[in-house]
Design an enzyme around this catalytic site. Structure first.
Site, short mmCIF file in Angstrom:
data_model
loop_
_atom_site.label_atom_id
_atom_site.label_comp_id
_atom_site.label_asym_id
_atom_site.label_seq_id
_atom_site.Cartn_x
_atom_site.Cartn_y
_atom_site.Cartn_z
N HIS A 4 -50.49 -56.92 38.53
CA HIS A 4 -51.61 -56.22 39.03
C HIS A 4 -52.70 -56.11 37.66
O HIS A 4 -53.80 -56.53 37.90
CB HIS A 4 -51.51 -54.66 38.89
CG HIS A 4 -50.93 -54.37 40.01
ND1 HIS A 4 -51.30 -54.42 41.25
CD2 HIS A 4 -49.74 -54.18 40.54
CE1 HIS A 4 -50.27 -53.94 42.42
NE2 HIS A 4 -49.61 -53.93 41.45
N LYS A 42 -65.97 -47.04 41.11
CA LYS A 42 -64.69 -48.10 40.92
C LYS A 42 -64.88 -47.42 39.52
O LYS A 42 -65.63 -46.16 38.42
CB LYS A 42 -65.10 -49.59 40.28
CG LYS A 42 -65.97 -50.60 39.81
CD LYS A 42 -66.26 -51.45 40.05
CE LYS A 42 -66.47 -52.51 41.79
NZ LYS A 42 -65.15 -52.31 42.09
N ARG A 43 -63.17 -47.18 38.28
CA ARG A 43 -63.15 -47.20 36.85
C ARG A 43 -64.54 -47.82 36.53
O ARG A 43 -64.80 -48.69 36.55
CB ARG A 43 -61.62 -47.45 36.38
CG ARG A 43 -60.92 -46.47 36.94
CD ARG A 43 -61.07 -45.16 36.59
NE ARG A 43 -60.03 -45.30 35.10
CZ ARG A 43 -59.41 -44.26 34.93
NH1 ARG A 43 -58.64 -43.91 35.78
NH2 ARG A 43 -59.60 -43.87 33.55
N LYS A 55 -65.73 -55.01 34.42
CA LYS A 55 -66.35 -54.27 35.55
C LYS A 55 -67.97 -54.68 35.76
O LYS A 55 -68.81 -54.31 36.94
CB LYS A 55 -65.63 -53.19 36.05
CG LYS A 55 -64.50 -53.35 36.45
CD LYS A 55 -64.04 -51.71 36.72
CE LYS A 55 -62.28 -51.26 36.89
NZ LYS A 55 -61.55 -51.73 38.36
N THR A 76 -59.78 -53.48 45.49
CA THR A 76 -59.78 -52.93 46.79
C THR A 76 -60.82 -52.51 47.47
O THR A 76 -61.35 -52.28 48.65
CB THR A 76 -58.02 -52.27 47.13
OG1 THR A 76 -58.34 -51.33 45.93
CG2 THR A 76 -56.95 -53.18 47.12
N LYS A 102 -62.82 -52.61 51.04
CA LYS A 102 -63.53 -50.50 51.46
C LYS A 102 -64.66 -50.91 52.11
O LYS A 102 -65.14 -50.16 53.10
CB LYS A 102 -63.34 -49.30 50.77
CG LYS A 102 -61.30 -49.13 50.81
CD LYS A 102 -61.34 -48.43 49.71
CE LYS A 102 -59.86 -48.82 49.04
NZ LYS A 102 -59.74 -48.39 47.67
#
Ligand code: D6G
Length: 852
Positions: free
Chosen positions: A391, A582-583, A588, A690, A694
């Site tokens: 992952h 998101k986290r 990110k 993901t 969405k």
């Protein structure tokens, strides 16, 4: 005039649907009136006999619990029938082992899968409650951190929907992911005591109780045939108790099982101290033992080498494999000469990342030490049984356990791993003689000051299949991180691009859009997401576009209402809802978004009549409690929000909000209201993502880098319907090779310089002007995620976003085309690929044994 009138009529119908719920049930066994009456009866019975309450004493929570138990009752028959069918047909089963299952709420999902949403809405309404209120009473099952755990939950839904004999195995954490509060702009964590009021969806199975052993030592002896045997003795034991949750498929009679383990101290263990008269010690040791399943580690994409975490991993893996073997033996005839010969034909075990990788050595231990199988046969069976999904390639996330720790906690496993490694390296040495470097790279044991067990290497060596989770990520595994392994076993490697379940992430979370889509193209998309292609023809239809916009606007109004109530910030539903949820993690790049916000703020300040599109920039996400930089970025976002939102010059042109406690149920509120989806990780760092799927499925356009599944989203929706910017993974790599200099970008770009200087100089935190300087210093000195290199392309791309948004028709067309082209991203497609390509499991339709 005519279309408008028609449109209004439809709008009224749409409005109705969002309050009443979904279309009628799929296959009403009885008339809906009768079904509603039965639900009400059952609800009243549970209120009285399960909870001992009446209409005077019942709280809203009691009502939720009664509704949940009523719905659970309706799953039981299908659950039992499904499990019986698996035995009768002696099917191959797949076991999905995951340390995280981020399920969220279960009620709504069960209702749509059972086709009971409408009837239950009516029943609840007749009893004088609002379904929204009842649903809000359910605690999220937050048994995960982010993408990896939510993927496991989406897979459970798709497995049941595809009628695949499957089980999810994990830990029943007493405390899931922490609750995030924002106090004075800072993240404050509180415990997620989600089981406080009980969990109506789980059933305890004290009959499935296994002993899991730790510590101790290994004794060797020769058996009567002269073979060397090993015995693991003087262990400290913990009991694992099963809790089962039914996982229904979508309207198909299949109900699979998610079995989560809870730690209990063993009776023998307690008695030892009682016998010595040490009552207090007995009680405190009991509590100590049970800490194993107490709390989820709140790290995402970071490895923290804690002993308790290693124990969690072994605890759930050991109980699971014992359970798998028990079930396997139930179907084997006693006379069979090689009782385990068929094991890989009946059992597929999947490792969701390396967290359950100890399973490879555990299955070997059981085969060797308990079942008396020889090494070569045991190894062949093991490798044919396991599959492994990687992952992440982030080095800080790769699990590497110190050998000393491993040896102490699991001495027999350490021996087995050494032996696996010895035999493996012998093979490599034969194939590549004297290639010491290669041996060093491929070894399960990392040499150095402190020897470590590389769980990824163990997972590859012990599995017949290794996959990444997007095309780019799988390519990076083959060319980079796992190159040596790919060279010797190319056939083991494949890609399985992640997916999401459209039942939760469109049908349930966005009933307005789901209803509009179904009105036009029918319901086929619920189980065949490619059916959304039929929407393409409506992208040019002005009436449809009007309806589409109206649905989005209603979702935005609802979110604006939530923000006004909870954060006390008024946001304009006509503004562009720009969402970065998101986290919180440096890779990110929430910071890149922050820099854009500051530059936008400066542009508006400099010229309040500037032609910028009004934006509401929405952030949400948790930071690991020990991740200081990520927490400081949360504070920075909130500090900027305070300044921007209260600046009279800015008016409604820019608003910034940070929504606290991002979770599955929060995602379900934010995503349907988004116009723009921020997917801006440094290329080559996000394995798939993901959230990106969405958002696109709910009609948001993506601004993103060529990273993870963004690339495949671009391929599907078309380059003209997505906003792509920034350095590619290859360009990032070569920048790094050349010696990246972030200062260059600071020197060259005045907007960037101003934004960074303001943050570093205390503009957004007058009371503590030095607070954010470390963030800026780190960007200027190292900038490991190349935020500065992508700033200019990002700002230019956001400019294009703004221009496009002003053309409502053009934007809506793109939005419809995004949704229409999302077929590939259904988790049903992903799971089918795993089932066919890795697990070798087949669907089993469930028909009731009494024929009804
Ligand atoms: C689940 C469903 C239930 C079944 C039980 C045990 O709780 O119907 O009896 O699992 O099944 P095995 O674990 O023995 O397969």
């Amino acid at each position: 005039m005519k279309p408008k009138q028609k449109g209004n009529g439809r709008k009224a119908a749409l409005k109705e649907r969002t309050t009443v719920g979904q279309r009628p049930a799929f296959r009403p066994a009885v008339s809906q009136d009768k079904e509603v009456a039965q639900l009400k009866d059952s609800f009243a019975n549970h209120l009285k006999y399960s909870l001992a309450k009446d209409e005077y004493s019942a709280t809203r929570l009691d009502c939720y619990t009664s509704v949940a138990l009523t719905i659970r009752d309706r799953l039981i028959r299908q659950w039992i029938e499904t499990q019986q069918a698996y035995y009768k047909k002696d099917v191959k089963r797949v076991y999905y082992l995951s340390l995280e299952f981020l399920i969220g709420r279960t009620l709504g999902n069960s209702l749509i899968n059972l086709g009971l949403l409408d009837s239950t809405h009516r029943a609840v309404h007749d009893l004088g409650y609002r379904m929204e209120d009842i649903r809000e009473m359910e605690f999220d099952a937050g048994l995960g951190n982010g993408g990896l755990g939510r993927l496991a939950a989406c897979f459970m839904d798709s497995l049941a929907t595809l009628q695949i004999p499957a089980y999810g195995y994990g830990i029943r954490y007493e405390y899931g992911i922490f609750f995030q509060k924002i106090i004075d702009g800072y993240q404050v964590e509180t415990a997620d005591n989600w089981l406080r009021y009980g969990n109506p969806w789980e059933i305890e199975r004290p009959e499935f109780l296994y002993i899991v052993r730790f510590y101790g030592r290994v004794e060797q002896h020769h058996d009567e045939h002269g073979s060397l045997r090993h015995q693991w003795v003087d262990t400290r034991d913990v009991a694992a108790v099963a809790f089962d949750t039914p996982i229904p498929g979508f309207r198909n009679n299949t109900v699979n099982t998610m079995r989560l383990w809870s730690a209990k101290s063993t009776r023998e263990f307690d008695l030892e101290y009682f016998n010595h008269g040490d009552y207090e010690r007995a009680v405190s040791d009991k509590a100590q033992t049970e800490t194993i399943s107490k709390v989820l580690y709140p790290n995402d994409n970071v490895f923290e080498g804690k002993e308790l975490r290693l124990k969690q991993e072994y605890f759930f893996v050991s109980a699971t494999i014992q359970d798998i073997i028990r079930r396997y033996k139930k179907t084997q005839t006693a006379s069979s000469p090689h009782p385990f010969a068929a094991f890989p034909d009946k059992v597929a075990i999947h490792l969701n990342d390396t967290h359950p990788a100890i399973g490879i050595s555990e299955l070997m231990r059981i085969f060797l030490d308990i079942e008396g199988i020889g090494w070569d046969d045991a190894w062949d069976l093991t490798v044919r049984t396991f599959g492994y999904t990687n992952h992440t390639i982030l080095p800080e996330a790769l699990e590497k356990w110190p050998v000393t720790l491993f040896e102490r906690v699991l001495p027999r496993h350490m021996q087995i791993i050494f032996e696996i490694n010895r035999r493996f390296l012998d093979q490599i040495n034969v194939r590549f003689p004297n290639d010491v470097d290669r041996l060093r790279r491929m070894s399960v044991i990392e040499e150095g000051y402190e020897k470590r067990v590389r769980m990824a290497n163990l997972s590859i060596i012990g599995s017949h299949s290794v996959n990444g989770v997007s095309a780019l990520h799988s390519d990076i595994l083959k060319a980079g991180l796992f190159r040596d392994f790919y060279e010797i076993w190319p056939e083991r490697f494949s890609n399985k691009t992640n997916g999401i379940t459209q039942r939760r992430w469109l049908m349930l979370c966005n009933p307005g859009l789901a209803g509009l889509i179904t009105d036009r193209i029918g319901e086929a998309w619920t189980t065949d997401l490619y059916a959304l292609r039929k929407l393409r023809q409506y992208a040019k239809d002005p009436v449809f576009r009007d309806d589409w916009r109206e649905v989005k606007h209603r979702n935005k109004r609802r979110l604006a209402g939530y923000i006004a109530e909870k954060i006390r910030v008024r946001v304009d539903p006509d503004s562009l809802f720009d969402c970065h949820v998101k986290r919180m993690h440096e890779y990110k790049r929430q910071l890149l978004n922050v820099l854009h916000v500051v530059s936008l703020y400066n542009r508006i300040k400099a010229d309040p009549s500037a032609d910028v599109v009004p934006r509401t920039v929405i952030f949400a996400g948790k930071a690991a409690p020990g991740y200081h930089t990520a927490k400081l970025i949360i504070k920075l976002i909130n500090s900027i929000a305070d300044v921007v939102n209260s600046d009279p010059y800015i008016k409604d042109l820019l608003k910034v909000v940070f929504i606290s406690n991002y979770s599955v149920s929060m995602a379900a509120k934010i995503i349907p209201a988004a116009d723009l989806s921020e997917q801006i990780s440094t290329a080559g760092t996000e394995a798939s993502g993901t959230g990106n799927m969405k958002f696109a499925l709910n009609g948001a356009l993506t601004v993103g880098t060529l990273d993870g599944a963004n690339i495949e989203i671009m391929d599907e929706v078309g380059e003209e319907n997505i906003f792509i910017f920034g350095h590619t993974a290859a360009e990032i790599e070569s920048l790094r090779q050349q010696g990246y200099d972030p200062g260059k970008y600071y020197g060259e770009n005045p907007d960037l310089r101003l934004a960074l200087d303001m943050i570093a100089g205390g503009y957004f935190c007058r009371t503590h002007p030095e607070l954010f300087r470390p963030v800026v210093d780190s960007l200027l000195r190292h900038d490991p995620y190349m935020v500065l290199a992508d700033f200019a392309p990002y700002v230019a791309c956001q400019e294009k976003v703004g221009v496009t948004y002003k053309d409502k028709d053009l934007w809506t067309r793109k939005s419809i085309l995004n949704v229409a082209n999302m077929g590939f991203f259904s988790a049903d497609r992903t799971v089918k690929e795993y089932a066919d390509g890795i697990w070798g499991v087949k669907s089993l339709p469930i028909t009731f044994s009494d024929g009804k």
